[in-house]
Design an enzyme around this catalytic site. Structure first.
Site, mmCIF file in Angstrom:
data_model
loop_
_atom_site.group_PDB
_atom_site.id
_atom_site.type_symbol
_atom_site.label_atom_id
_atom_site.label_comp_id
_atom_site.label_asym_id
_atom_site.label_seq_id
_atom_site.Cartn_x
_atom_site.Cartn_y
_atom_site.Cartn_z
ATOM 1 N N ARG A 134 5.835 1.146 2.496
ATOM 2 C CA ARG A 134 7.089 1.761 0.896
ATOM 3 C C ARG A 134 8.240 1.792 2.269
ATOM 4 N NH1 ARG A 134 3.794 6.352 2.318
ATOM 5 N NH2 ARG A 134 5.247 7.023 3.677
ATOM 6 N N ASN A 177 1.029 -1.181 -0.163
ATOM 7 C CA ASN A 177 0.508 0.124 0.338
ATOM 8 C C ASN A 177 0.937 1.498 -0.163
ATOM 9 O OD1 ASN A 177 -1.718 2.061 0.748
ATOM 10 N ND2 ASN A 177 -2.996 1.023 2.177
ATOM 11 N N ARG A 193 0.545 3.974 0.475
ATOM 12 C CA ARG A 193 0.239 5.262 1.642
ATOM 13 C C ARG A 193 0.509 4.617 2.656
ATOM 14 N NH1 ARG A 193 -6.092 7.051 0.651
ATOM 15 N NH2 ARG A 193 -4.859 8.838 2.746
ATOM 16 N N CYS A 194 0.714 3.657 3.390
ATOM 17 C CA CYS A 194 1.796 3.036 4.092
ATOM 18 C C CYS A 194 3.313 3.649 4.521
ATOM 19 C CB CYS A 194 0.951 1.722 4.369
ATOM 20 S SG CYS A 194 1.768 1.030 5.647
ATOM 21 N N ARG A 195 3.805 3.762 5.436
ATOM 22 C CA ARG A 195 4.940 4.511 5.468
ATOM 23 C C ARG A 195 5.989 3.130 5.639
ATOM 24 N NH1 ARG A 195 8.169 4.368 10.209
ATOM 25 N NH2 ARG A 195 6.677 4.592 11.619
#
Length: 113
Positions: free
Chosen positions: A14, A7, A9-11
């Site tokens: 990433r 995802n 948008r998830c740190r």
């Protein structure tokens, strides 16, 4: 080939992606919020992880609290809930053949290489 359920948008997700890139590993990126896994695929990944479905649920998500918290759900019902609401799936998941890890922290990926 490695596969990462990611995802963007998830740190933490990433960070898992960056780990794979930094190591120069060949992998497939699956943005599971867009390419939602089937119930069968999710059950297979859970087997690779060696986890019960409930262990993969993000229980702090609003949708879990509103729709599922406190209910006595079977494993198949939990898997169905994650497929219907993929935000509930803990991330990132990295799969290598028949092995997988929830890459939190990203360094856990080395456990399946």
């Amino acid at each position: 080939m490695l596969k990462i359920y990611h995802n963007p948008r998830c740190r933490k997700s990433r960070e898992g992606l960056a780990y794979l890139q930094e190591k120069g590993l060949d992998f497939e990126e699956v943005r599971y919020l867009d390419e939602i896994p089937s119930q069968e695929k999710l059950a297979q990944v859970l087997g690779y992880l060696g986890m019960k479905p409930m262990e993969l649920v993000r229980t702090n998500e609003a949708v879990w609290k509103e729709k599922y918290k406190g209910k006595n759900l079977s494993d198949s019902e939990i898997i169905k809930a994650m497929v219907e609401n993929p935000k509930l799936i803990e991330r990132p998941i990295v799969v290598n053949g028949d092995k997988a890890v929830v890459a939190r922290p990203a360094e856990r990926i080395k456990d399946i290489l």
